[in-house]
Write a protein that holds these residues in place. Sequence first.
Motif, PDB file in Angstrom:
ATOM      1  N   ALA A   1      -7.527  -5.646  -1.525  1.00 52.45           N
ATOM      2  CA  ALA A   1      -7.989  -4.525  -0.702  1.00 52.45           C
ATOM      3  C   ALA A   1      -9.304  -4.849  -0.023  1.00 52.45           C
ATOM      4  O   ALA A   1     -10.318  -5.068  -0.692  1.00 52.45           O
ATOM      5  CB  ALA A   1      -8.138  -3.272  -1.563  1.00 52.45           C
ATOM      6  N   ASP A   2      -9.287  -4.864   1.308  1.00 54.10           N
ATOM      7  CA  ASP A   2     -10.545  -5.034   2.038  1.00 54.10           C
ATOM      8  C   ASP A   2     -11.250  -3.684   2.103  1.00 54.10           C
ATOM      9  O   ASP A   2     -10.651  -2.639   1.819  1.00 54.10           O
ATOM     10  CB  ASP A   2     -10.288  -5.676   3.406  1.00 54.10           C
ATOM     11  N   PRO A   3     -12.554  -3.652   2.442  1.00 55.51           N
ATOM     12  CA  PRO A   3     -13.303  -2.390   2.370  1.00 55.51           C
ATOM     13  C   PRO A   3     -12.747  -1.295   3.266  1.00 55.51           C
ATOM     14  O   PRO A   3     -12.882  -0.108   2.953  1.00 55.51           O
ATOM     15  CB  PRO A   3     -14.721  -2.794   2.808  1.00 55.51           C
ATOM     16  N   ARG A   4     -12.127  -1.659   4.419  1.00 54.92           N
ATOM     17  CA  ARG A   4     -11.685  -0.644   5.369  1.00 54.92           C
ATOM     18  C   ARG A   4     -10.340  -0.036   4.994  1.00 54.92           C
ATOM     19  O   ARG A   4      -9.889   0.906   5.635  1.00 54.92           O
ATOM     20  CB  ARG A   4     -11.601  -1.254   6.768  1.00 54.92           C
ATOM     21  N   SER A   5      -9.675  -0.579   3.965  1.00 55.84           N
ATOM     22  CA  SER A   5      -8.330  -0.118   3.634  1.00 55.84           C
ATOM     23  C   SER A   5      -8.330   1.218   2.922  1.00 55.84           C
ATOM     24  O   SER A   5      -7.335   1.937   2.953  1.00 55.84           O
ATOM     25  CB  SER A   5      -7.636  -1.158   2.749  1.00 55.84           C
ATOM     26  N   GLY A   6      -9.424   1.557   2.227  1.00 57.17           N
ATOM     27  CA  GLY A   6      -9.434   2.756   1.399  1.00 57.17           C
ATOM     28  C   GLY A   6      -8.724   2.559   0.074  1.00 57.17           C
ATOM     29  O   GLY A   6      -8.583   3.508  -0.701  1.00 57.17           O
ATOM     30  N   CYS A   7      -8.263   1.337  -0.199  1.00 56.20           N
ATOM     31  CA  CYS A   7      -7.478   1.063  -1.404  1.00 56.20           C
ATOM     32  C   CYS A   7      -8.298   0.423  -2.514  1.00 56.20           C
ATOM     33  O   CYS A   7      -7.750   0.061  -3.556  1.00 56.20           O
ATOM     34  CB  CYS A   7      -6.302   0.148  -1.064  1.00 56.20           C
ATOM     35  N   GLY A   8      -9.608   0.287  -2.326  1.00 56.37           N
ATOM     36  CA  GLY A   8     -10.426  -0.472  -3.263  1.00 56.37           C
ATOM     37  C   GLY A   8     -10.548   0.128  -4.639  1.00 56.37           C
ATOM     38  O   GLY A   8     -10.910  -0.569  -5.584  1.00 56.37           O
ATOM     39  N   ALA A   9     -10.263   1.427  -4.789  1.00 57.16           N
ATOM     40  CA  ALA A   9     -10.390   2.071  -6.102  1.00 57.16           C
ATOM     41  C   ALA A   9      -9.055   2.196  -6.824  1.00 57.16           C
ATOM     42  O   ALA A   9      -9.000   2.759  -7.920  1.00 57.16           O
ATOM     43  CB  ALA A   9     -11.028   3.459  -5.948  1.00 57.16           C
ATOM     44  N   LEU A  10      -7.979   1.684  -6.244  1.00 57.47           N
ATOM     45  CA  LEU A  10      -6.681   1.751  -6.920  1.00 57.47           C
ATOM     46  C   LEU A  10      -6.706   0.928  -8.212  1.00 57.47           C
ATOM     47  O   LEU A  10      -7.398  -0.083  -8.300  1.00 57.47           O
ATOM     48  CB  LEU A  10      -5.576   1.217  -6.010  1.00 57.47           C
ATOM     49  N   PRO A  11      -5.934   1.334  -9.220  1.00 61.74           N
ATOM     50  CA  PRO A  11      -5.881   0.531 -10.449  1.00 61.74           C
ATOM     51  C   PRO A  11      -5.408  -0.893 -10.199  1.00 61.74           C
ATOM     52  O   PRO A  11      -5.755  -1.804 -10.949  1.00 61.74           O
ATOM     53  CB  PRO A  11      -4.876   1.305 -11.322  1.00 61.74           C
ATOM     54  N   GLN A  12      -4.620  -1.093  -9.149  1.00 58.69           N
ATOM     55  CA  GLN A  12      -4.091  -2.427  -8.833  1.00 58.69           C
ATOM     56  C   GLN A  12      -4.994  -3.217  -7.888  1.00 58.69           C
ATOM     57  O   GLN A  12      -4.638  -4.322  -7.469  1.00 58.69           O
ATOM     58  CB  GLN A  12      -2.698  -2.301  -8.190  1.00 58.69           C
ATOM     59  N   ALA A  13      -6.162  -2.663  -7.512  1.00 58.32           N
ATOM     60  CA  ALA A  13      -6.980  -3.274  -6.472  1.00 58.32           C
ATOM     61  C   ALA A  13      -7.686  -4.533  -6.958  1.00 58.32           C
ATOM     62  O   ALA A  13      -8.203  -4.593  -8.080  1.00 58.32           O
ATOM     63  CB  ALA A  13      -8.011  -2.277  -5.950  1.00 58.32           C
ATOM     64  N   VAL A  14      -7.729  -5.519  -6.086  1.00 61.96           N
ATOM     65  CA  VAL A  14      -8.543  -6.720  -6.262  1.00 61.96           C
ATOM     66  C   VAL A  14      -9.402  -6.828  -5.002  1.00 61.96           C
ATOM     67  O   VAL A  14      -8.888  -7.068  -3.913  1.00 61.96           O
ATOM     68  CB  VAL A  14      -7.673  -7.979  -6.434  1.00 61.96           C
ATOM     69  N   VAL A  15     -10.708  -6.611  -5.153  1.00 60.29           N
ATOM     70  CA  VAL A  15     -11.588  -6.612  -3.978  1.00 60.29           C
ATOM     71  C   VAL A  15     -12.408  -7.896  -3.861  1.00 60.29           C
ATOM     72  O   VAL A  15     -12.950  -8.195  -2.802  1.00 60.29           O
ATOM     73  CB  VAL A  15     -12.526  -5.381  -3.978  1.00 60.29           C
ATOM     74  N   ALA A  16     -12.495  -8.674  -4.943  1.00 58.32           N
ATOM     75  CA  ALA A  16     -13.257  -9.931  -4.900  1.00 58.32           C
ATOM     76  C   ALA A  16     -12.349 -11.103  -4.571  1.00 58.32           C
ATOM     77  O   ALA A  16     -12.605 -12.241  -4.988  1.00 58.32           O
ATOM     78  CB  ALA A  16     -13.965 -10.153  -6.238  1.00 58.32           C
ATOM     79  N   PHE A  17     -11.296 -10.851  -3.791  1.00 55.28           N
ATOM     80  CA  PHE A  17     -10.284 -11.888  -3.558  1.00 55.28           C
ATOM     81  C   PHE A  17     -10.841 -13.121  -2.848  1.00 55.28           C
ATOM     82  O   PHE A  17     -10.394 -14.234  -3.079  1.00 55.28           O
ATOM     83  CB  PHE A  17      -9.098 -11.317  -2.776  1.00 55.28           C
ATOM     84  N   ASP A  18     -11.814 -12.939  -1.957  1.00 53.18           N
ATOM     85  CA  ASP A  18     -12.328 -14.099  -1.229  1.00 53.18           C
ATOM     86  C   ASP A  18     -12.942 -15.111  -2.187  1.00 53.18           C
ATOM     87  O   ASP A  18     -12.653 -16.311  -2.117  1.00 53.18           O
ATOM     88  CB  ASP A  18     -13.358 -13.653  -0.189  1.00 53.18           C
ATOM     89  N   SER A  19     -13.803 -14.655  -3.085  1.00 45.33           N
ATOM     90  CA  SER A  19     -14.431 -15.566  -4.041  1.00 45.33           C
ATOM     91  C   SER A  19     -13.422 -16.121  -5.027  1.00 45.33           C
ATOM     92  O   SER A  19     -13.468 -17.305  -5.389  1.00 45.33           O
ATOM     93  CB  SER A  19     -15.550 -14.832  -4.787  1.00 45.33           C
ATOM     94  N   ILE A  20     -12.491 -15.278  -5.494  1.00 48.58           N
ATOM     95  CA  ILE A  20     -11.489 -15.724  -6.464  1.00 48.58           C
ATOM     96  C   ILE A  20     -10.655 -16.857  -5.889  1.00 48.58           C
ATOM     97  O   ILE A  20     -10.372 -17.862  -6.562  1.00 48.58           O
ATOM     98  CB  ILE A  20     -10.595 -14.533  -6.880  1.00 48.58           C
ATOM     99  N   LEU A  21     -10.253 -16.711  -4.632  1.00 46.99           N
ATOM    100  CA  LEU A  21      -9.363 -17.702  -4.023  1.00 46.99           C
ATOM    101  C   LEU A  21     -10.081 -18.986  -3.647  1.00 46.99           C
ATOM    102  O   LEU A  21      -9.450 -19.959  -3.207  1.00 46.99           O
ATOM    103  CB  LEU A  21      -8.678 -17.105  -2.792  1.00 46.99           C
TER     104      LEU A  21
END
Length: 558
Positions: A243-263
């Motif tokens: 979930a990128d910041p503009r998606s509104g999905c960042g608080a979902l239980p399934q959300a991964v917001v640190a994907f850039d660093s992880i990948l």
Amino acid sequence: MGPMAITSAATFCATLVDEWISQGLTEAVIAPGSRSTPLALALANRPELRLHIFHDERSAAFCALGIGLASGRPSVVLCSSGTAAAHFHAAVIEADLSSVPMLVCTADRPPELRDVGAPQTIDQTRLYGPSVRWFHDPGVAADEASGSWRSLAGRAYSATVGTNPGPVHLNLPFREPLVGGSGPTPPAGAGRHSYPVVVGPLDLSALTPMIDRQRRGIVAGRGVDDVAAVERLATLTGWPVLADPRSGCGALPQAVVAFDSILRSDDFARAHAPEVVVRLGEPPASKVLAQWITASGAIQVQVGGGRVFDADHRAAHRFAGPVAPVVDALTGGLRGAMGTTWFARWNRAEQRAHAAIDAELAEHPQLIDPAIARAVSRVIPAGGHLVVSSSMPIRDIEWFGIGRGDITVHSNRGANGIDGVIATATGVAVATGAPTFVLIGDVALLHDASSLTGLANRAVDLRVVVVDNDGGAIFSFLPQAGVVSSERFEQLYGTPHGVDLVGLASAHGLRAARVNNLAELTVAVDIGGPSVVVCPTDRSTTVAIHAALNAAVVRAVG
């Protein structure tokens, strides 16, 4: 003052405005000028409308962009003739590429004053080229054509909010006298055309079984109109939501917001290559994510976004229009997740990534760009809005911010320009009435300094946080930084300016402060705006700090 003589121009403009109000218009943005007087007076004469006056046209257009971005409804933006209209162009381009509705009205000289050297006259025909959904020049208003006026207004409004929202350009020539009274307007419904949106049935018979067999990935970008639908899809598939910041999905239980660093962990990226990716809305800013998806060879399904988003030419299926109907159609045919550990591994990486980011940032007591972004993403009150400039701020928010489902994040990523950020944020604040924060770099602030004019007198809670590293930090990440000499690099790319940004804001009557640490930043932005808070950082350390943060995450998830 005696009564004004009734003119066709005044009646024409009153009709346009009346029809637009009936369609839902509530905001009008006006740049002062003479030739635009008939429409300016028609807008000002309607108490249903809120008027927003800007001293320059570029700021006015970006304010209109912000209103449409936040509300999903167009505002009218009006200017005089000549180069005034040219200053709208950058915002029109962004509205086109980001599918933001906007009614662009440019006043013009009448035909007899064109091509004869009359002052303040340029060729305004199709001035914005293919960037508009519709262009029309109805000519000088004549009573004989009054039966078409409401149809014109209705079509213009409908074209901004159709299946692919965007700007519409009306070029309106006016003869003198420019001041006049309105006669009776054509009755509502007279000559009005209907422009219904037709959506055909969604045939997902081939797509649903394919997704049901796979186990990997969702990417969410701006344009997700139903977060609950995304959560249902993630629950059924067992997929993470990147979930990128503009998606509104960042608080979902399934959300991964640190994907850039992880990948950036080669081991993790290889072990978690997706088999299918459903891309929702516009793509995130992360080049790492885009390259990982392309290299994976995964089947890509693009849903929503208003236009084609397929930079790697790999999308196997595309669905335009709103996201929710497609997602709902998919979930209706899925059997459900089959008990894999796919999401659990992503979730574990997300938790470790955030712990690593916090630990690494704690090692840097001075103000640094990622820490500022993370702090800003935390302090915004629920229901607030965040407008993020392109260049480094949007990347720092995407890479190092936190997932929030109770705020809305905006950024002009259609053309990825840094122009008009303050004006866009003013439009967001005007449209929503909510606390609106801005995260912006020093160069982008200077690029839009004219939008500070009059800001202190606007009834908006706009809180501007400026990362001031005296130049363009993002260029330090490019190959040029390691090729050209340091002197040449500073001349062409670093471009230090030496401007006192606190003094600049203060000169515009704004509450302004320079802070030295995150605690001072938190206190400064806790007070309602309009305000400007300047955070000085060291541009020479930016690349090293980002590298250290990414390395910490790689160690944590590897």
